[in-house]
Scaffold this active site. Structure first.
Site, PDB file in Angstrom:
ATOM      1  N   GLY A 486       0.803  -1.213   0.000  1.00  0.00           N
ATOM      2  CA  GLY A 486       0.000   0.000   0.000  1.00  0.00           C
ATOM      3  C   GLY A 486       0.836   1.264   0.000  1.00  0.00           C
ATOM      4  O   GLY A 486       0.532   2.227  -0.698  1.00  0.00           O
ATOM      5  N   SER A 761      -7.390   6.224   3.012  1.00  0.00           N
ATOM      6  CA  SER A 761      -6.001   5.834   2.797  1.00  0.00           C
ATOM      7  C   SER A 761      -5.926   5.243   1.396  1.00  0.00           C
ATOM      8  O   SER A 761      -6.243   4.069   1.178  1.00  0.00           O
ATOM      9  CB  SER A 761      -5.557   4.802   3.841  1.00  0.00           C
ATOM     10  N   THR A 762      -5.560   6.086   0.458  1.00  0.00           N
ATOM     11  CA  THR A 762      -5.563   5.631  -0.933  1.00  0.00           C
ATOM     12  C   THR A 762      -4.546   4.529  -1.176  1.00  0.00           C
ATOM     13  O   THR A 762      -4.686   3.759  -2.128  1.00  0.00           O
ATOM     14  CB  THR A 762      -5.260   6.810  -1.883  1.00  0.00           C
ATOM     15  N   CYS A 763      -3.541   4.456  -0.320  1.00  0.00           N
ATOM     16  CA  CYS A 763      -2.514   3.433  -0.532  1.00  0.00           C
ATOM     17  C   CYS A 763      -3.081   2.028  -0.362  1.00  0.00           C
ATOM     18  O   CYS A 763      -2.552   1.072  -0.929  1.00  0.00           O
ATOM     19  CB  CYS A 763      -1.337   3.644   0.407  1.00  0.00           C
ATOM     20  N   VAL A 764      -4.174   1.892   0.424  1.00  0.00           N
ATOM     21  CA  VAL A 764      -4.786   0.566   0.613  1.00  0.00           C
ATOM     22  C   VAL A 764      -6.258   0.586   0.228  1.00  0.00           C
ATOM     23  O   VAL A 764      -7.010  -0.321   0.589  1.00  0.00           O
ATOM     24  CB  VAL A 764      -4.610   0.079   2.074  1.00  0.00           C
TER      25      VAL A 764
END
Length: 795
Positions: A486, A761-764
């Site tokens: 992520g 949380s755009t990473c996940v």
């Protein structure tokens, strides 16, 4: 002694004239003018139909053949209109046979690599020979015919518009002569590639060019049994009884491909009827005829790839064209087919499933076999396979690399993902310690692009391996957390935003905000080219990992990823003013001297104007009515291809470190854009819900979750896209649906404070949603968050 014209002695004497006299080098220059004219007038040209062409061609060497052709075009063309059909047939057959005996470019002087009369632009690399990413052993140059200047000048008559159009006129109303003309023309274009475009233009842009193409379609191709059934067998293609059908088919294919290069979409879709105006050159075929023609060509091309091993395409010749191998014919047909498909991709005019061959092959076995064959290709050789080589190795890979549109897009995407998965398994093989080999990078949040470049650019193709990122915050402290993928996605997304920022000077945007490399000389400096390579690797990594990047590229730039040239119609998105000016020139009927144009372009940089020749000595060659199409073609080529060549090649070099070029060749430009940034299809809320994971106190039955889905369904498409960008960093859904989103979209509770906005949380791909007291508050807070760009909250 005088022989009767019907006697064997007469034929033998005439044969000797051709064999021993007309093969004399520079014959017209060796005779006094007082003798030349009587000789030309008294030779029995009308009786040359009695000459055994095959014997004549056999008994003369290569240079003698060139002199024979040069002398023939001095004496015969002025008399063509008065010659009987047998004599014209012999002239065409002899000329074609002579041309067939020459190696490619064998007639070009060794001292001249390019001629003013030639357009001299490389064929679209849909012709597999022009693949630019292949490392081949250096081969000796093909043999050249030793020609003096006068002979070479006389041979120019062969490709002159007057000669070609005289032949078009003379062979009309005689089907047998027409076929001979088609064969002659195909021989000419194969034997003299440097003059190919000049010869094509002599036909296409002649007053009768459109009518000739209509005639060939309606009188030969439309009635032909070739390709009329979806299951055209190789027996039908090889059938000797069809040998008279191949020359007109391949002639039309060449002519129509050339026509499309300088035909705008407005002209193409004008239908050639009442909508065609004085400013729109009506296209030669009606749209329904183009659809029928393309289907016929597809039905011919498909078995040429699918039955590659049975056709022996590299050795066997096309019926009726003994000098042309099946491989060459297949390249011509493929190039035309892809040019038509490109128009259909921009504006649909063919029936649904027009291009698909799903009824002829089992898709599951096709996919499995393609994946197996690709995995077993020799990966140790330091070269990239051409499309021809791919077709030779595997019929399935041949189809995917040459006519990919015969396979459904979603199937090709699945194959692409499997190709990547196989490659991942190879590069992520366990190291000496038993774990996968990877790299760890430390990145300052305030210098994401610079640190990314410094730490990752030197990895080259090792960027395929696992990359773990640790961020350093503004205070110099490491951010906590373990990168399970992520954090790297967040890094890649942030890096892409910086790398593709047009304020950095590497990229410019069209009016549609589609990006392309800056053509400025600044962007060609070595350091900037290194940045293009790095950005290419980063985008390749995103494709490799299945991470969508919210960026759009100009179609003419995407075409370069596929090794394709861009033409006039692509210029509209780059420079609308220049495009309109070239259209004006294309249809101009006035005095060209008034325009004062020559074969140059001007570049303006830092207040300085630089003039660049499009062809040797271009500043001294005026644009005329006769050569204006060459000028239009070359200006378009310069702006779309030449100016950004170094930048595009550097970008693709980096991209190819991570993504195998043959994987990209399974898609066209529009499909590549979907692969990069997701589909333009509406956001399907039901599909998203079916692929959602819940955390904390949430589950599918929770009242807040139920209210969330009800609110999301009430959003219009623009709001849904904004929400998608908020939680995943990309406004478009994955091309195969949300099951492809990695990691899956998830929702977790975030307390019960009604005043707090949702965060993400755009990473996940995680939405943190407070337990709002009612649906109205949830809707207002969610809209406020997605429209304010709030959210990036790492927890």
């Amino acid at each position: 002694m005088v022989f009767d014209s019907s006697s064997d002695q007469f034929s033998a004497a005439l044969f000797s004239v051709f064999q021993h006299i007309l093969t004399i080098p520079r014959l017209p220059n060796r005779l006094p003018l007082t003798s030349l004219t009587p000789l030309a007038g008294q030779l029995p040209w009308a009786s040359i139909g009695n000459i055994p062409v095959s014997l004549l061609v056999q008994v003369t060497d290569l240079e003698a053949k060139a002199h024979l052709l040069a002398n023939m075009v001095v004496f015969i063309p002025p008399r063509l209109q008065s010659l009987p059909a047998p004599a014209v047939s012999t002239y065409l057959e002899t000329s074609a046979s002579i041309l067939d005996s020459f190696p490619p470019d064998g007639l070009e002087p060794i001292s001249k690599t390019s001629m003013v009369t030639s357009w001299n632009i490389k064929e679209d690399s849909d012709d597999s020979d022009s693949e630019t990413h292949v490392q081949k052993p250096t081969a000796p140059p093909p043999p050249r015919v030793k020609l003096d200047t006068k002979t070479f000048t006389r041979l120019q008559t062969v490709v002159s518009p007057s000669h070609i159009n005289t032949l078009v006129t003379k062979t009309s109303n005689n089907p047998g002569l027409r076929v001979q003309f088609f064969r002659f023309f195909l021989s000419l274009s194969s034997a003299w590639p440097a003059k190919r475009d000049q010869a094509f233009s002599a036909v296409v842009f002649s007053p009768n060019g459109s009518m000739l193409m209509k005639e060939v379609w309606r009188e030969w191709i439309r009635k032909s049994p070739l390709g009329k059934t979806s299951r055209t067998g190789i027996e039908a293609l090889r059938d000797p009884s069809n040998q008279a059908l191949w020359p007109p088919l391949l002639f039309l294919v060449d002519m129509y491909t050339h026509t499309l290069r300088t035909m705008t979409d407005d002209e193409f879709f004008s239908t050639g009827g009442a909508r065609a105006t004085s400013t729109l050159r009506s296209q030669p075929l009606l749209l329904d005829e183009v659809a029928d023609f393309s289907k016929q060509v597809l039905n011919i091309v498909f078995p040429l790839y699918w039955n590659e091993d049975q056709m022996n395409v590299m050795e066997d010749s096309v019926p009726g064209l003994p000098a042309m191998k099946w491989e060459t014919a297949r390249d011509k047909l493929t190039r035309c087919l892809k040019a038509i498909h490109a128009r259909d991709s921009r504006r649909k005019f063919t029936p649904e499933d027009h291009w698909l061959k799903t009824s002829e092959i089992d898709m599951q076995s096709f996919c499995e076999a393609a994946i197996f064959e690709e995995r077993n290709l020799d990966r140790t050789s330091n070269r990239t396979l051409t499309k021809r080589q791919m077709a030779y190795i595997s019929p399935r890979l041949g189809v995917l690399n040459n006519i990919p549109f015969a396979i459904p897009f979603n199937v090709r995407v699945e194959i692409f993902r499997e190709f990547v998965a196989n490659d991942m398994a190879r590069v992520d093989a366990p190291g000496p310690d038993g774990g996968a080999v990877g790299y760890h990078c430390t990145i300052r949040r305030s210098h994401i692009a610079k640190d990314g470049y410094d730490t990752l650019n030197g990895l080259g193709d090792k960027l395929k391996r696992r990359i773990r990122i640790t961020f350093i915050d503004q205070f110099g402290n490491e951010e906590s957390g373990i990168d399970g993928g992520g954090v790297f996605k967040e890094f890649l997304t942030s890096l892409s935003k910086e790398a593709f920022d047009t304020d950095r000077g590497l990229w410019l945007a069209t009016r549609q905000q589609a990006l392309y490399p800056n053509p400025h000389s600044y962007a060609k400096e070595s350091h900037q080219l290194s940045w293009y390579r790095f950005i290419g690797r980063i985008l390749g990594k995103a494709l490799y990992e299945g991470i969508l990047v919210d960026v759009s590229f100009a179609t003419f730039f995407l075409a370069k990823w596929l090794g394709k040239q861009s033409y006039l119609d692509d210029l509209a998105s780059l420079d609308q003013e220049l495009y309109q000016g070239l259209l004006f020139l294309k249809h101009y009927d006035g005095n060209f001297e008034d325009l004062s144009l020559n074969f140059t372009v001007t570049d303006n940089e830092f207040g300085e104007t630089k003039t660049i020749d499009l062809i040797p000595n271009g500043a001294n060659i005026p644009v005329t009515k006769e050569n204006r199409m060459q000028y239009i073609y070359m200006v378009s080529n310069y702006r779309l291809n030449v100016q950004m060549k170094q930048q595009s090649e550097a970008f693709f070099e980096g991209l190819s470190d991570v993504i195998d070029p043959k994987w990209l060749r399974m898609f066209n430009q529009q499909e590549l854009q979907i692969l990069i940034g997701g589909t333009e299809e509406p956001v399907n809320v039901d599909d998203l819900r079916d692929n959602t994971v819940y955390g904390g106190s949430f589950n599918e039955e929770h009242p807040t979750v139920a209210a969330f889905w009800k609110v999301l369904r009430s959003f219009d498409q623009a709001q849904r896209c904004a929400f998608l960008r908020f939680v995943t960093s990309c406004a478009r859904p994955p091309l195969l649906g949300f099951k492809e989103l990695n990691p899956k979209f998830s929702i977790r509770d975030a307390g019960s404070d009604n005043s707090r906005l949702p965060t993400a949380s755009t990473c996940v791909n995680l939405l943190k949603l407070p337990l709002y007291s009612n649906e109205y508050i949830l809707r207002q807070k969610l809209l406020q968050a997605i429209n304010a760009g709030a959210g990036f909250d790492l927890s």
